[in-house]
Each structure stands twice: as structure tokens, then as C-alpha cells.
Write an enzyme that holds these catalytic residues in place. Structure first.
Site, short mmCIF file in Angstrom:
data_model
loop_
_atom_site.label_atom_id
_atom_site.label_comp_id
_atom_site.label_asym_id
_atom_site.label_seq_id
_atom_site.Cartn_x
_atom_site.Cartn_y
_atom_site.Cartn_z
N GLU A 1 -9.65 -12.88 12.11
CA GLU A 1 -8.18 -12.99 11.98
C GLU A 1 -7.70 -14.06 12.96
OE1 GLU A 1 -5.34 -11.54 10.23
OE2 GLU A 1 -4.50 -13.16 11.45
N CYS B 1 5.78 -6.69 -2.43
CA CYS B 1 7.02 -5.92 -2.45
C CYS B 1 8.05 -6.49 -3.42
CB CYS B 1 7.64 -5.78 -1.07
SG CYS B 1 8.91 -4.49 -1.12
N ALA C 1 2.57 -2.32 1.41
CA ALA C 1 1.84 -1.67 2.51
C ALA C 1 1.58 -0.21 2.17
CB ALA C 1 2.64 -1.80 3.81
N CYS D 1 8.20 1.69 -3.08
CA CYS D 1 9.15 0.63 -2.74
C CYS D 1 10.47 1.28 -2.34
CB CYS D 1 9.34 -0.27 -3.95
SG CYS D 1 10.39 -1.68 -3.58
C1 LIG Z 1 10.13 -9.09 3.14
C2 LIG Z 1 9.04 -8.09 2.87
C3 LIG Z 1 9.38 -6.77 2.60
C4 LIG Z 1 8.40 -5.84 2.34
N1 LIG Z 1 8.77 -4.54 2.14
C5 LIG Z 1 7.83 -3.59 1.97
C6 LIG Z 1 8.20 -2.22 1.88
O1 LIG Z 1 9.37 -1.87 1.95
N2 LIG Z 1 7.22 -1.31 1.71
C7 LIG Z 1 5.90 -1.66 1.65
O2 LIG Z 1 5.07 -0.78 1.54
N3 LIG Z 1 5.52 -2.97 1.72
C8 LIG Z 1 6.44 -3.94 1.89
N4 LIG Z 1 6.07 -5.26 2.02
C9 LIG Z 1 4.69 -5.67 1.66
C10 LIG Z 1 3.63 -5.44 2.74
O3 LIG Z 1 4.02 -6.01 3.96
C11 LIG Z 1 2.31 -6.03 2.26
O4 LIG Z 1 2.04 -5.58 0.95
C12 LIG Z 1 1.15 -5.62 3.17
O5 LIG Z 1 1.34 -6.15 4.45
C13 LIG Z 1 -0.18 -6.08 2.59
O6 LIG Z 1 -1.22 -5.89 3.48
P1 LIG Z 1 -2.51 -6.82 3.41
O7 LIG Z 1 -3.47 -6.34 4.45
O8 LIG Z 1 -2.98 -6.93 2.02
O9 LIG Z 1 -1.97 -8.28 3.79
P2 LIG Z 1 -1.32 -8.73 5.16
O10 LIG Z 1 -0.79 -7.57 5.92
O11 LIG Z 1 -0.37 -9.83 4.83
O12 LIG Z 1 -2.56 -9.29 5.99
C14 LIG Z 1 -3.33 -10.39 5.58
C15 LIG Z 1 -4.02 -10.94 6.82
O13 LIG Z 1 -5.01 -11.90 6.45
C16 LIG Z 1 -4.98 -12.94 7.41
N5 LIG Z 1 -5.54 -14.15 6.79
C17 LIG Z 1 -5.02 -14.89 5.79
N6 LIG Z 1 -5.85 -15.91 5.50
C18 LIG Z 1 -6.90 -15.80 6.34
C19 LIG Z 1 -8.11 -16.53 6.51
N7 LIG Z 1 -8.41 -17.62 5.77
N8 LIG Z 1 -9.00 -16.12 7.46
C20 LIG Z 1 -8.74 -15.00 8.21
N9 LIG Z 1 -7.62 -14.27 8.07
C21 LIG Z 1 -6.71 -14.67 7.16
C22 LIG Z 1 -3.53 -13.10 7.76
O14 LIG Z 1 -3.35 -13.77 8.99
C23 LIG Z 1 -3.04 -11.65 7.77
O15 LIG Z 1 -3.12 -11.09 9.05
C24 LIG Z 1 7.03 -6.22 2.32
C25 LIG Z 1 6.68 -7.55 2.61
C26 LIG Z 1 7.68 -8.47 2.89
C27 LIG Z 1 7.29 -9.89 3.23
#
Ligand SMILES: Cc1cc2nc3c(=O)[nH]c(=O)nc-3n(C[C@H](O)[C@H](O)[C@H](O)COP(=O)(O)OP(=O)(O)OC[C@H]3O[C@@H](n4cnc5c(N)ncnc54)[C@H](O)[C@@H]3O)c2cc1C
Length: 450
Positions: free
Chosen positions: A75, A201, A346, A379
Site C-alpha cells: 500500500e 456507493c 464498504a 447504502c
Molecule cells: C463519497 C463516498 C461515499 C461513500 N459512501 C459509502 C457509504 O455510505 N457506505 C458504504 O458502505 N460505502 C460507501 N462508500 C464506498 C466505500 O468507501 C468503498 O466501497 C470501500 O472503501 C471499498 O473498499 P476497497 O478496499 O475495495 O477499496 P479502497 O478502500 O478504496 O482501498 C483500495 C486501496 O488500494 C490501494 N491501491 C490502489 N492502487 C494500488 C496499487 N497499484 N498498489 C498498491 N495499492 C494500491 C489504494 O491506495 C487504497 O488504499 C463511499 C465512497 C465514497 C467515495
């Protein structure tokens, strides 16, 4: 001069696009990454790609299974963000500072933090490569790289964010601009967009519209605001029960919703947004705005698009029940980067983490995974500063509600859960691998019901 104001050349614009793309991940440059190891090993039993919601939760669970010294997370970012709270940050209801913590503090203790970007995956050789030229091999790989923000696919962005009256809750760099635009609003069109791609989201693009409307009412500006939601989709929400409730609110609050309208250009100097009509190719419409909230196009991270673990659309190709990769049995995917046919949230990641934990446990014992993910996602549709409709549903877009009351009604209790309870759960339980979603609560609350 601010950083944004200096973004004028196209090469700088590309650099800025890169920052925005990492919006949910980039850190304060002043922080020291004290948790990152300088002498990481080159082989781990479990290697986790991405230290976001899915990556940290799974690393915590894997630590309990194989021991901290056998787990590593790749990360690059120094700050970990709880992105769901940005909806409230954009509306001025929470400070941005409440959304982030140092990555070093959320990496499970003893787990190796490889502070680098993954640039190549080679699942045939059980290894990956990082941008600092390291090769790391693994026995089991968990891919949790999230979704990529593609602001630059809209003409005029991201450099347009240097101008006032425009914001986007989707990036840490632009979320406060939404709040500024809201406060600066005098009279005219307030436009909210939804792109023609998968998004994370899917409720967030309209949540900020309801909050803005409430803010305009509170500040006496509502009679002078024409509120427009221009969406690429053909419906307001994918689950009928909640769509019906939202339609009622839209009518009561006289909001305008235009379907199949896709934002393709922002002329930020003139405060104009250009939309294409997805039903009539070639037809475009220019609308002047006093405030514009942009939800950017999104796609699978570039590193995955061309990798052997991806499906034809670029997403990690996993079994929808077990989250095991369809072709590489020692590879697993979780969260926004996968092709799981559910809404990317999330909340979905939490439910997936419980299932994936069980899947990997059995695979490690050479047994067949049994626990099935039902597509649970949630959501919290924020419809005002103290109101939320809590949508919860499964793969079939059927409501899967936790509480023993009608969740399609706007409620203060659900707002408090979104604003205060969920962040607490996230930081204290989910990231520590102790929150696999509310299924047990649902069972408890619905005991005795058929
Ligand atoms: C405005 C907004 C509102 C939201 N509201 C909600 C809500 O109300 N309820 C809900 O449940 N969800 C909500 N979400 C969605 C939620 O935040 C995401 O679905 C969730 O964080 C996804 O988790 P993830 O681990 O898949 O991705 P992320 O948490 O985005 O993590 C991905 C990680 O991969 C890393 N990464 C990327 N590329 C590379 C690479 N090449 N090498 C190494 N690391 C890398 C990034 O740095 C990051 O840390 C919202 C999101 C936003 C932006």
C-alpha cells in the site's frame, strides 16, 4: 497561489489527475511512514494488495490465521481514509480531518507494510512487482485495490477544479470544494451528476443533492435554487422499495431528475456543463451552473486492467459465492476491484470479509469453500442533515434489512448510525477483522419471523 490555481498546463493537469485518482489514498506529505518496513522479506504466506477497507480487514483476519510475520500489505499511501464520511464533509456536517488516520496506525501490528505500488501481477509465478523494482512472492494472494477515479475522462477536468463553484465528494482533494460551492451559492442551477460507468456507493451522487437542498432551505436560498440531478442511469435507484421512497422525496422537494444524461465536459471558466444524451447519440446539451457536483467516471485500477487476474472488463474475476479467483485457486479478491455483481460499498466489503475469511481457511486445509456471499450491500441514503433511508439489499436487488422496522422511511436514528455509529464500527471492529456485516443482528431482530 493555491496548488489548484497553478494547474494550468496539460502535463500538470495529468499529474493532478493522478493525485485525484489517488484521492482516497494519498497522504499528507508531512507524515512519517514509521510503520513501513525498510527490510521487507521477499516471500509471504499471505500477501494483500491494497491497504484500504478490504485490504486492512483481511490482513487483520489473516494475521489471526497464519501469524503476523507471515502477512504483508502492499500500500503506497500514508493516510487511510474512511470514505463514506465524505458525503457529510461535502455538506459541511463533518470535518475532513475526521475521515483519515495514518496508515501506520491501521496496519495490524506485526504485519509487514510494504510501502509501494503494485505495478505488475504474475499469478502464474505466484509473484507481484512493485514500483520500486521489488519482486514479492506469495502462497496466497488477496487483491483489494479498490476502484480508480477517472476525472480526466471529462473534458476540462481535473484542471476545472481550480475554479470555484465546482466540487466532488469522491476525492479527498475536492470534497471540501463541494462545501465551499454550497456556501457560495447565490442563485441559479445546482447540478449533480452520475457517470456512465460503474461507481462506488451509487447513492452518494444523489445524497449530496438532498443535503444541498436542505442546506439551501436552511439558509433561505431554496426559492432561488433550481436543483438538477443529471444521471446516466435510467432509474433513480436499483431497488424498487427505495426507489419509490426517493421518488416521493424528489417530488415533494421539487427536484428535477433527467435520465440518460452523461457529463462529458466542464467549462469551469464559464460555469457551463455539457451533457450527452445517451439515448440520442451525438445530441448534447449545455447547462449553466451556479454549483456543480461531479461524480467522476470510474474503472478498474490500470494495473489490473491488463493483468491475467482480470475479466474482459478489467475487474478481478472471482466466484460470486466464495470470492476465490475463477482460474487461480490461491488468488482471492475483495471489494470494489472485483466483478462481484453487487453495489460497491464498504458495507459490502465487510460482509465479503467474513465470507472470504471462511473461504481461505478451508482452502488452506485443502477443503472446499462452503460459506456463500449473498451479495449483501448497504447504502445509507442521506436525505437531509438528520434523515437517512437505510437501503440494504442482496445480489437480486431484494431488500435485506437489518432492523425490525421499515427502512425505506427517513429516520433520525439511521442518520445517527451513518454519521457516528458506522465510523466507530469501521475503525474499531471492521479494520481489526471483527466486523463481517450485520447478518447476525438481522437474525436476532427477525427471530420468530418467517
Ligand atoms: C463519497 C463516498 C461515499 C461513500 N459512501 C459509502 C457509504 O455510505 N457506505 C458504504 O458502505 N460505502 C460507501 N462508500 C464506498 C466505500 O468507501 C468503498 O466501497 C470501500 O472503501 C471499498 O473498499 P476497497 O478496499 O475495495 O477499496 P479502497 O478502500 O478504496 O482501498 C483500495 C486501496 O488500494 C490501494 N491501491 C490502489 N492502487 C494500488 C496499487 N497499484 N498498489 C498498491 N495499492 C494500491 C489504494 O491506495 C487504497 O488504499 C463511499 C465512497 C465514497 C467515495
Amino acid at each position: 497561489m493555491t496548488l489548484l490555481a497553478s494547474v494550468v498546463s496539460s502535463s500538470r493537469a495529468r499529474l493532478f489527475a493522478c493525485f485525484l485518482r489517488l484521492g482516497s489514498q494519498q497522504a499528507s506529505p508531512l507524515q512519517l511512514h514509521t510503520g513501513a518496513s525498510l527490510a521487507a522479506k521477499s516471500h509471504y504466506e499471505v500477501l494483500v494488495l491494497g491497504g484500504g477497507s478490504g485490504g486492512i480487514s483481511m490482513a487483520a483476519r489473516m494475521k489471526r490465521k497464519v501469524g503476523a510475520e507471515n502477512v504483508a500489505i502492499v500500500e503506497p499511501s500514508e493516510t487511510h481514509f474512511y470514505q463514506p464520511i465524505w458525503t457529510l464533509v461535502g455538506a459541511g456536517a463533518k470535518p475532513l480531518s475526521s475521515s483519515g488516520r495514518p496508515t501506520a496506525n491501521v496496519i495490524p501490528s506485526g504485519v509487514e507494510w510494504i510501502k509501494a505500488r503494485v505495478v505488475d501481477l504474475n499469478p502464474d509465478k505466484n509473484c507481484i512487482h512493485t514500483d520500486d523494482d521489488k519482486k514479492i512472492s506469495y502462497k496466497y494472494l488477496i487483491i483489494a485495490l479498490g476502484i480508480q477515479l477517472d476525472y480526466e475522462k471529462i473534458k476540462g477536468l481535473p484542471e476545472g477544479f481550480a475554479h470555484p463553484k465546482i466540487g466532488s465528494n469522491y476525492s479527498v482533494r475536492t470534497v471540501e470544494k463541494t462545501w465551499k460551492a454550497l456556501q457560495d451559492f447565490k442563485e441559479g442551477n445546482a447540478i449533480f451528476t452520475f457517470p456512465n460507468t460503474p461507481v462506488k456507493c451509487a447513492g452518494a451522487p444523489q445524497k449530496i443533492m438532498y443535503l444541498s437542498e436542505a442546506y439551501f432551505r436552511k439558509t433561505g436560498k431554496r426559492p432561488k435554487a433550481n436543483i438538477i440531478f443529471n444521471t446516466s442511469l435510467g432509474a433513480i435507484f436499483g431497488v424498487k422499495k427505495y426507489a419509490d421512497a426517493l421518488q416521493k422525496i424528489i417530488q415533494e422537494r421539487t427536484l428535477t431528475v433527467n435520465y440518460k444524461q452523461n457529463l462529458i465536459e466542464v467549462r469551469a471558466d464559464k460555469q457551463e456543463a455539457v451533457f450527452e444524451n445517451l439515448d440520442k447519440p451525438g445530441e448534447t446539451q449545455v447547462i449553466s451552473y451556479e454549483m456543480l457536483h461531479v461524480t467522476p467516471p470510474m474503472s478498474s485500477p490500470d494495473v489490473l486492467k491488463t493483468s491475467p487476474v482480470a475479466d474482459a472488463a478489467g475487474w478481478v474475476d472471482v466466484d460470486k459465492d466464495t470470492l476465490q479467483h475463477k482460474r487461480y485457486p490461491n488468488v482471492f479478491g475483495i471489494g470494489d476491484c472485483t466483478n462481484l455483481p453487487t453495489s460497491k460499498t464498504a458495507a459490502a466489503v465487510a460482509a465479503q470479509s467474513g465470507v472470504l475469511d471462511r473461504t481461505i481457511s478451508l482452502i488452506m486445509k485443502n477443503q472446499t469453500p462452503v460459506k456463500k456471499y449473498d451479495g449483501y450491500t448497504s447504502c445509507p441514503l442521506v436525505t437531509g442533515y438528520n434523515r437517512v433511508i437505510l437501503a440494504e439489499f442482496n445480489y437480486n436487488a431484494e431488500p435485506l434489512e437489518t432492523f425490525p422496522f421499515d427502512q425505506s422511511k427517513e429516520r433520525l436514528s439511521m442518520y445517527l448510525m451513518k454519521a457516528d455509529m458506522m465510523p466507530f464500527l469501521y475503525w474499531n471492529l471492521m479494520l481489526r477483522g471483527y466486523w463481517g456485516g450485520p447478518a447476525f443482528l438481522r437474525k436476532l431482530f427477525h427471530l420468530g419471523k418467517s
